[in-house]
Design a protein around this motif. Structure first.
Motif, PDB file in Angstrom:
ATOM      1  N   ALA A 148      87.140 -18.857 -28.796  1.00 29.51           N
ATOM      2  CA  ALA A 148      85.786 -19.358 -28.522  1.00 29.51           C
ATOM      3  C   ALA A 148      85.249 -18.766 -27.227  1.00 29.51           C
ATOM      4  CB  ALA A 148      85.793 -20.884 -28.448  1.00 29.51           C
ATOM      5  N   ASN A 151      86.070 -15.853 -26.022  1.00 29.95           N
ATOM      6  CA  ASN A 151      85.710 -14.468 -26.359  1.00 29.95           C
ATOM      7  C   ASN A 151      84.337 -14.412 -27.017  1.00 29.95           C
ATOM      8  OD1 ASN A 151      89.077 -13.468 -27.362  1.00 29.95           O
ATOM      9  ND2 ASN A 151      88.146 -13.705 -25.359  1.00 29.95           N
ATOM     10  N   GLY A 152      84.085 -15.391 -27.891  1.00 26.10           N
ATOM     11  CA  GLY A 152      82.778 -15.447 -28.543  1.00 26.10           C
ATOM     12  C   GLY A 152      81.665 -15.629 -27.526  1.00 26.10           C
ATOM     13  N   ARG A 191      81.792 -14.701 -24.425  1.00 21.94           N
ATOM     14  CA  ARG A 191      81.670 -13.424 -23.714  1.00 21.94           C
ATOM     15  C   ARG A 191      80.765 -12.469 -24.492  1.00 21.94           C
ATOM     16  NH1 ARG A 191      86.950 -10.509 -24.258  1.00 21.94           N
ATOM     17  NH2 ARG A 191      86.001  -9.897 -26.214  1.00 21.94           N
ATOM     18  N   GLU A 192      80.947 -12.435 -25.812  1.00 16.89           N
ATOM     19  CA  GLU A 192      80.201 -11.478 -26.627  1.00 16.89           C
ATOM     20  C   GLU A 192      78.760 -11.912 -26.851  1.00 16.89           C
ATOM     21  OE1 GLU A 192      81.442  -8.489 -27.960  1.00 16.89           O
ATOM     22  OE2 GLU A 192      83.033  -8.937 -26.534  1.00 16.89           O
ATOM     23  N   ASN A 193      78.540 -13.204 -27.112  1.00 18.78           N
ATOM     24  CA  ASN A 193      77.192 -13.638 -27.482  1.00 18.78           C
ATOM     25  C   ASN A 193      77.042 -15.166 -27.399  1.00 18.78           C
ATOM     26  OD1 ASN A 193      74.685 -14.037 -28.682  1.00 18.78           O
ATOM     27  ND2 ASN A 193      74.987 -12.375 -30.142  1.00 18.78           N
ATOM     28  N   MET A 216      76.976 -18.349 -30.279  1.00 20.79           N
ATOM     29  CA  MET A 216      77.964 -19.421 -30.195  1.00 20.79           C
ATOM     30  C   MET A 216      77.291 -20.789 -30.284  1.00 20.79           C
ATOM     31  SD  MET A 216      81.060 -18.464 -30.234  1.00 20.79           S
ATOM     32  CE  MET A 216      82.153 -19.663 -29.465  1.00 20.79           C
TER      33      MET A 216
END
Lengths: 332, 254
Positions: free
Chosen positions: A188, A190-191, A193-195, A199
Motif C-alpha cells: 500500500a 508503494n501504491g 509512492r506511485e499514485n 490510492m
C-alpha cells in the motif's frame, strides 16, 4: 507452486556474512569493531530515511531529529536523573513515537516539495532548540558521560558485548522492516509512492498509512540514536545538524534508494570511506562528493543498481545460472 | 430492472458546480437505476467531467445532493465513496507504473479502511485475494502480462488495466471516464467487447466521445450541453432528437 524459492547462492552468502559479522571482534582491532558499530547506528538512521524514500516516496529531512531526540532522552534520564536500564531506553522510543505521531499528523497532509520543506523546518527547529536550551539540553556543549549498562552481569561497556548487542538489534530491525516492506502495508505504501490519488480512489486511507509509515521510520531513527549516544558517550546539537541529515540522504541515494538494502550499503561505503581516507586527507566531504557523483553518474539507482544491471546482463546471468539451479518460470 | 423498494444506484438532485464564476454544471438532476448502463455525452466543455468528478468525490458541488444506493455521499471523501463500492477509471490512466499488473490489481482488490494495516504476512501469501486478481486479469484480457511492470505495457493494455482496477474493487457502480481515449480502431473493438462483458448487475456510467461505442454499450443516454441536461433517452430516441442534432451538428443542419 510455492511463491518463495530458496536460492542456495543467496543463502550461502547470507550465512557467510552472518558468521563473518558475529566473529568479527575475534580477529579485528577495537577500532574496526567500533567502525562497525558506527555503521550499525547510522545504518538504522539511513534505513529510516531510506524506508520512507524507497517505499513511500517521502523525502523526510526530520529523521535526524528523532535520532537526536532519543539520544537526549538517554542523556537526560540515564545520566542526569540516573534511571536504570531499560527505562531511559523505553522512554526514548516512547518520546520518538509520540513526537513522530504528532508531527506526522501535521506533515502527512502535504506531498513532494511542501513535505520536504516542512520536514526540513521541523528538523531545524529541533536543532535550534537543542543548541539554545542551556537549562535542560546544555546548549552547544551537550550532555556528556553517557555510559552503557551492565545487564544480567553482561557489561556493555566492553566494546565486544556492545557490538554483539547492536548487531542483534540491527539484524532484528532489518528483518522486521523487510517483512513490513513485503506485507500488504508495504505494498500500500508503494501504491502511495506511485499514485496517491488513485490510492484514495480505490479506498485506502492514504493519510493514515503515511502517518504510520512515518512512525515506524522514526522508531528506527530513534533506535540508531540510542546506540549512537551509548557508543559516543555524548549527545549535542551537532549530532542533529543539517549536514548530518544531508549526509544520511546521500548514503541512501549512494546505496540505492529504491532497494531495501541500499541505505545499509550506502552507509557501509560512506563510513569506511571516512575511515580509510582520514589518514590521507581531511577533505572527507570532497572525496565522498566525488565518489557519489561518479557512482550516480554511471548508475542512477546507486551501488545496488550496478549489481542489478549486472543481473539483467545476459553474459553475467549465464555465469550465475551455472551455479544456481534452474528457476521455475511463473505460469503463463 | 428496478424493484420498487430498491433505491436507485445513483440519484443526482439539482447539482450545480461553478469555478470562480464559470458555471460548469447547472442544476443537473437524473437517476440511474441499478444495473443500467448509462452514457453521458455532450460536446467538449459541456460539464460531463465536472459532473463526473462531483460523483466520484474529487469535487464538492456548490448546490444539490448526490445519493448512492440511498446513501447521501455529497460531502463524503473519495476514499469513503470507494469503500461504499463506487469504482472509477480516469481519462488519463492513473496506474501504479512502477508496480506489476498483479500488484496494481491486488491493491485495487484489497482496498478499505483497515485492510492496509497488516504488517507481517507477505501479501503474496493471501491466496483468496490473489485468486481474485487472477480472475480479474482473465476478465480484462491481461493474464499474459500479470507479472509485467505497468510502465512496460502499451497504452491499449493500460486502458484495459484501468477498467480492471475498477472491476477489482468489487464495485456496485463503475464510472468510466473516456475509456477509449487515444486508442486505435482495433483496440477500441477489444475495449468495447471488454466493457460489454462486465457483469450485468454492476451499474455503469460512461463518458465517451466515440458514438459507435456509446450506441453499442449504453441502455440509456444523457446528453449535456453548457452544463445542463438537454435530453435523456434510449439510443434510438437520442438519435432522432432534434435538440441533440442541433448541438452536435449546428442549427443549420436541422
Amino acid at each position: 507452486m510455492s511463491r518463495f524459492r530458496i536460492n542456495p547462492v543467496k543463502v550461502t552468502f547470507y550465512v557467510i556474512a552472518a558468521i563473518f559479522l558475529i566473529l568479527l571482534p575475534y580477529y579485528v582491532s577495537q577500532y574496526t569493531v567500533t567502525t562497525f558499530i558506527r555503521i550499525i547506528y547510522f545504518g538504522f538512521l539511513s534505513l529510516s530515511m531510506g524506508f520512507l524514500i524507497g517505499q513511500g516516496g517521502m523525502i523526510s529531512l526530520t529523521q535526524t531529529a528523532f535520532f537526536g531526540l532519543s539520544g537526549y532522552i538517554i542523556g537526560i534520564f540515564g545520566v542526569e536523573r540516573g534511571l536504570m536500564f531499560p527505562w531511559p531506553d523505553l522512554m526514548a522510543i516512547g518520546a520518538v513515537a509520540i513526537m513522530a505521531f504528532l508531527f506526522g499528523m501535521i506533515a502527512m497532509g502535504t506531498h513532494r516539495i511542501v513535505f520536504l520543506m516542512i520536514t526540513l523546518a521541523f528538523g531545524q527547529v529541533c536543532w535550534a532548540f537543542a543548541a539554545q536550551n542551556t537549562t535542560i539540553l546544555r546548549g552547544w556543549s551537550g550532555i556528556r558521560g553517557i555510559r552503557p549498562f551492565v545487564i544480567y552481569g553482561i557489561n556493555f561497556n566492553e566494546y565486544q558485548n556492545f557490538y554483539w548487542a547492536s548487531l542483534i538489534l540491527f539484524a532484528l530491525g532489518i528483518f522486521i522492516l523487510w517483512r513490513i516492506s513485503k506485507s500488504p502495508f508495504g505494498l500500500a505504501l508503494n501504491g502511495i509512492r506511485e499514485n496517491p490519488r488513485r490510492m484514495a480512489a480505490i479506498g485506502y486511507p492514504v493519510y493514515w498509512i503515511r502517518v504510520v509509515a512515518f512512525l515506524i521510520a522514526a522508531v528506527y531513527a530513534g533506535l540508531g540514536g540510542i546506540l549512537a549516544a551509548y557508543n559516543t558517550g555524548i549527545i549535542m546539537p551537532t549530532t542533529i545538524q543539517l549536514s548530518r541529515t544531508i549526509w544520511v540522504l546521500l548514503t541512501v541515494i549512494l546505496g540505492g534508494a529504491s532497494f531495501f538494502f541500499g541505505p545499509i550499503v550506502g552507509t557501509f561505503v560512506a563510513v569506511w570511506l571516512d575511515v580509510l581516507i582520514s589518514g590521507v586527507t581531511e577533505r572527507y566531504n570532497l572525496v565522498l562528493g566525488v565518489v557519489f557523483l561518479i557512482i550516480v553518474l554511471f548508475s542512477p539507482t546507486g551501488i545496488i543498481g550496478i549489481f542489478d544491471q549486472m543481473r539483467n546482463d545476459k553474459k553475467f546471468n549465464s555465469i550465475i545460472n551455472f551455479f544456481s539451479p534452474k528457476k521455475e518460470k511463473p505460469n503463463s | 430492472m428496478k424493484k420498487p423498494d430498491q433505491p436507485h444506484a445513483l440519484t443526482i438532485t439539482a447539482v450545480s458546480k461553478n469555478f470562480s464564476g464559470v458555471q460548469a454544471v447547472r442544476s443537473v438532476s437524473f437517476e440511474v437505476p441499478v444495473g443500467e448502463r448509462r452514457a453521458l455525452i455532450g460536446p467538449n466543455g459541456a460539464g460531463k467531467t465536472t459532473l463526473f468528478n462531483t460523483i466520484a468525490g474529487e469535487l464538492v458541488p456548490n448546490e444539490g445532493s448526490i445519493h448512492f444506493f440511498g446513501i447521501d455521499i455529497t460531502r463524503k471523501s473519495v476514499q469513503k465513496r470507494a469503500n461504499l463500492d463506487l469504482g472509477r477509471t480516469y481519462q488519463i490512466s492513473q496506474l501504479f507504473l512502477d508496480l506489476t499488473v498483479e500488484e496494481n490489481l491486488y491493491l485495487a482488490g484489497s482496498g478499505g479502511a483497515t485492510k492496509a494495516f497488516r504488517f507481517f504476512g507477505p501479501w503474496k501469501n493471501n491466496k483468496a485475494e490473489l485468486d481474485w486478481v487472477q480472475e480479474v486479469t482473465n476478465q480484462v484480457g491481461l493474464h499474459k502480462y500479470i507479472s509485467s511492470k505497468v510502465s512496460e505495457l502499451s497504452h491499449g493494455l493500460q486502458r484495459q488495466l484501468e477498467i480492471g482496477m475498477a472491476l477489482a474493487m468489487h464495485p456496485r457502480l463503475i464510472m468510466l471516464d473516456e475509456p477509449a481515449a487515444g486508442l486505435s480502431p482495433s483496440e477500441r473493438i477489444i475495449l468495447t467487447d471488454l466493457i460489454k462483458k462486465l457483469p450485468r448487475d454492476v451499474t455503469l456510467i460512461l463518458i465517451e466521445h466515440d458514438m459507435e461505442i456509446v450506441l453499442d454499450i449504453a441502455d440509456r443516454i444523457t446528453v449535456m450541453y453548457h452544463g445542463s441536461v438537454i435530453a435523456e433517452g434510449t439510443p434510438g430516441e437520442i438519435r432522432s432528437n432534434v435538440e441533440v442534432k442541433k448541438v452536435y451538428l449546428g442549427s443549420s443542419y436541422v
